[in-house]
Design a protein around this motif. Structure first.
Motif, short mmCIF file in Angstrom:
data_model
loop_
_atom_site.label_atom_id
_atom_site.label_comp_id
_atom_site.label_asym_id
_atom_site.label_seq_id
_atom_site.Cartn_x
_atom_site.Cartn_y
_atom_site.Cartn_z
N UNK A 159 48.38 55.54 -17.91
CA UNK A 159 47.64 56.82 -18.04
C UNK A 159 46.89 57.30 -16.75
N UNK A 160 47.08 58.39 -16.54
CA UNK A 160 46.48 58.80 -15.18
C UNK A 160 45.12 59.49 -15.47
N UNK A 161 44.33 59.22 -14.75
CA UNK A 161 42.81 59.56 -14.61
C UNK A 161 42.90 60.91 -13.74
N UNK A 162 42.83 61.81 -14.63
CA UNK A 162 42.73 63.38 -13.90
C UNK A 162 41.27 63.79 -13.72
N UNK A 163 40.47 63.20 -13.93
CA UNK A 163 38.92 63.71 -14.04
C UNK A 163 38.59 64.25 -12.61
N UNK A 164 39.01 63.55 -11.30
CA UNK A 164 38.62 63.98 -10.02
C UNK A 164 39.80 64.95 -9.71
N UNK A 165 40.72 65.47 -10.28
CA UNK A 165 41.90 66.32 -9.92
C UNK A 165 41.09 67.65 -9.98
N UNK A 166 41.31 68.39 -8.78
CA UNK A 166 40.67 69.71 -8.40
C UNK A 166 41.54 70.31 -7.41
N UNK A 167 41.52 71.75 -7.62
CA UNK A 167 41.92 72.63 -6.46
C UNK A 167 40.85 73.00 -5.34
N UNK A 168 39.71 72.27 -5.51
CA UNK A 168 38.76 72.55 -4.23
C UNK A 168 38.23 71.24 -4.08
N UNK A 169 39.15 70.40 -3.60
CA UNK A 169 38.34 68.98 -3.08
C UNK A 169 37.51 68.92 -1.99
N UNK A 170 36.48 68.08 -2.05
CA UNK A 170 35.47 68.18 -1.06
C UNK A 170 35.57 67.02 -0.20
N UNK A 171 36.59 66.02 -0.24
CA UNK A 171 36.81 65.16 0.55
C UNK A 171 38.38 64.72 0.71
N UNK A 172 38.85 64.09 1.85
CA UNK A 172 40.27 63.78 2.28
C UNK A 172 40.90 62.89 0.94
N UNK A 176 52.55 62.64 -21.98
CA UNK A 176 52.23 63.34 -20.64
C UNK A 176 51.38 62.77 -19.46
N UNK A 177 50.05 62.25 -20.01
CA UNK A 177 49.12 61.38 -19.38
C UNK A 177 49.66 60.27 -18.70
N UNK A 178 50.66 59.66 -19.45
CA UNK A 178 51.32 58.39 -18.96
C UNK A 178 52.50 58.79 -18.05
N UNK A 228 56.69 64.33 -16.60
CA UNK A 228 57.49 65.16 -18.05
C UNK A 228 56.90 66.56 -18.06
N UNK A 229 56.08 66.96 -17.27
CA UNK A 229 55.57 68.17 -17.56
C UNK A 229 55.61 69.04 -16.22
N UNK A 230 56.16 70.35 -16.26
CA UNK A 230 56.19 71.12 -15.20
C UNK A 230 54.88 71.90 -15.23
N UNK A 231 53.99 72.04 -14.17
CA UNK A 231 52.88 72.69 -14.06
C UNK A 231 51.69 72.26 -15.09
N UNK A 232 51.81 71.28 -15.59
CA UNK A 232 50.96 70.91 -16.96
C UNK A 232 51.50 71.36 -18.22
N UNK A 233 52.77 72.08 -18.46
CA UNK A 233 52.82 72.92 -19.69
C UNK A 233 53.29 71.65 -20.72
N UNK A 234 53.24 71.95 -22.02
CA UNK A 234 53.41 71.14 -23.10
C UNK A 234 54.54 71.92 -24.00
#
Length: 515
Positions: free
Chosen positions: A83-96, A297-299, A303-309
């Motif tokens: 399973x993927x941890x997406x909690x830190x995924x963002x379009x406006x990252x603050x760090x490299x 899809x989390x795992x 399997x998902x294009x742009x997050x679509x279900x």
């Protein structure tokens, strides 16, 4: 002395034989680890809520109805096993580090522009070798992608999933119900195996909206054209998926047939299902298609294009998601209520209609935020082929009354019974049913067609044919003398679904000759 030597030799031979047998058994188990011959399983996400205590949806009647992503940019698009941890995924990252992780996740779901934009959000990214290398890598990967032919994208669908064997056994649910469940339903084990096969065959979930371009004209009408810019990398293929009748009808036995009873939000706000098992225990977990697909899809984010279900097609007469949101339930004396509805209200004297609507709305909001789309399945599960335009108008008005406040605006109708409002060749200006639905904002129309990968485009609509992955389809695909073997064997071959007989539920009543 000789006897002792013989005994030792005999023991050695026996030991060697036992070890050889053990090795063979282990090899067999390893080769079959994916397949399961039983439906009895407990999803890993379940919890016990300490509670003691069906016809095919296409045959229901109501109100006059006929009846961890990799941080290596080069692995974008590759499968994952955890399973993927997406909690830190963002379009406006603050760090490299956050930028690289977010970009990797976006690229894994084939959104290379979003991945590049996330990296470029970092100030002076051009002066960082890692960031510029990542941008170049995603740019190069994007260049390898080719346009998908949206005319031939397969659209598969399921009904509500069965979590145990009860629904298939006439001795438990009755012959009529068992027959219907056998034809139209799929078990969780069967679902999991088919999804895994399609994933391994290179399929990627897209939305119906990804197939077309909708343009709103100055007069308020909508023009539709093919999307020629749906791009996937080599080896990947587009797939559309839908689920019908996500209502948990009264005829599903409310915990007695193996279906979930309702959808709920867990402590993390994730959509799960409540399910009453064979021991009468109430569990919360992945007990239907929505949470199971979310977990898959989390795992396997690729399997998902742009997050679509997938798209969920809803009726309205028994409410949605297991909540009795039809406004007829507000009054037990309402003349529109049928016997099952009245009995349910009698069994739930503390029923709060407003709370059910609020709970269902929260489910819908969470699903939409997680890549799900909604469609009408008609309010009363009516066959659009056999009902006239006035009846369909009345039905659609009821659908809007009971569902719009929960799921919001929709532009898709998935016809019940696999019906349609016109023949192949195009909806025409003199088609009253089409003109009515078009006036109500419907743009995407879906029927059922055994021919895998069929889509028709008009100037103001898109129509696509769906293929069921249910008991009937599975049985026909794996049975050479089945009356529809050729149709479904071809469909399963295109989808990469194999070895159906290894997980086809042993309690199913065969032959399954029709739905």
């Amino acid at each position: 002395m000789r006897a002792r030597k013989k005994a030792l030799l005999l023991k050695g031979i026996v030991f060697a034989l036992l070890m050889a047998i053990l090795v063979v058994v282990l090899l067999i188990v390893a080769s079959l680890r994916k397949r399961s011959s039983t439906i009895k399983e407990t999803p890993s996400t379940e919890s016990t809520a300490a509670v003691s205590t069906a016809a095919s949806p296409d045959e229901e009647t109501q109100s006059g109805a006929v009846l961890s992503t990799s941080s290596d940019a080069e692995t974008a698009g590759a499968g994952t096993t955890a399973a993927v941890d997406t909690s830190a995924v963002t379009d406006t990252p603050a760090t490299k580090e956050q930028a690289l992780a977010s970009a990797s996740y976006f690229a894994t779901q084939y959104d290379y522009d979003r991945a590049i934009a996330a990296i470029q959000h970092i100030t002076d990214y051009q002066n960082d070798e890692d960031l510029t290398a990542a941008v170049k890598n995603y740019t190069d990967i994007k260049a390898t992608c080719t346009a998908v032919n949206v005319d031939t994208i397969p659209h598969v669908f399921f009904h509500t999933l069965l979590n145990d064997d009860r629904g298939f056994q006439a001795s438990i649910v009755g012959q009529d119900r068992a027959t219907r469940n056998n034809a139209a339903m799929t078990s969780t084990v069967e679902f999991d195996n088919m999804v895994e096969d399609m994933y391994e065959a290179g399929y990627v979930l897209i939305s119906l909206d990804d197939m077309c371009i909708k343009t709103k004209n100055s007069d308020g009408s909508v023009s539709v054209s093919k999307n020629t810019s749906l791009m996937l990398p080599p080896g990947k293929k587009a797939l559309v998926m839908s689920e019908d009748d996500l209502s948990y009808y009264h005829t599903y036995g409310i915990g007695t047939q193996g279906y979930a009873t309702k959808m709920v939000l867990d402590e993390n706000g994730a959509v799960k299902c409540e399910y009453i098992n064979e021991n009468g225990e109430t569990l919360i977990g992945d007990y239907d298609m929505v949470p199971r697909l979310d977990t898959f899809v989390k795992e396997h984010p690729d399997f998902s294009y742009h997050g679509n279900k997938a798209t969920v097609a809803l009726t309205g007469y028994n409410g949605v998601f297991g909540y009795r949101t039809n406004n007829y339930y507000k009054d037990i004396n309402d003349p529109h209520l049928d016997k099952d509805q009245i009995e349910w209200l009698q069994d739930h004297p503390d029923f709060d209609w407003d709370q059910d609507v609020a709970d269902a709305t929260a489910i819908a909001d969470a699903m939409k935020a997680n890549g799900w789309k909604f469609a009408s399945h008609t309010y009363a599960h009516w066959n659009a082929s056999t009902h006239n335009v006035d009846q369909l108008k009345s039905d659609n008005e009821r659908w809007m009354t009971v569902n719009h406040n929960i799921v919001g605006d929709i532009d898709t109708i998935i016809f019940a019974f696999g019906g349609d409002i016109g023949t192949v060749g195009g909806y025409t200006a003199d088609n009253e049913k089409f003109q009515y639905f078009k006036s109500q904002g419907y743009v995407i129309y879906c029927n059922v067609d055994g021919h895998i990968g069929w889509t028709e485009f008009g100037s103001d609509y898109m129509r696509t044919g769906r293929v069921p992955l249910d008991g009937f389809a599975m049985y026909q695909a794996m049975t050479p003398d089945g009356n529809s073997h050729g149709t479904y064997a071809k469909a399963f071959d295109v989808l990469g679904i194999k070895d159906v007989e290894t997980y086809f539920n042993k309690y199913r009543i065969t032959p399954i000759e029709s739905e």
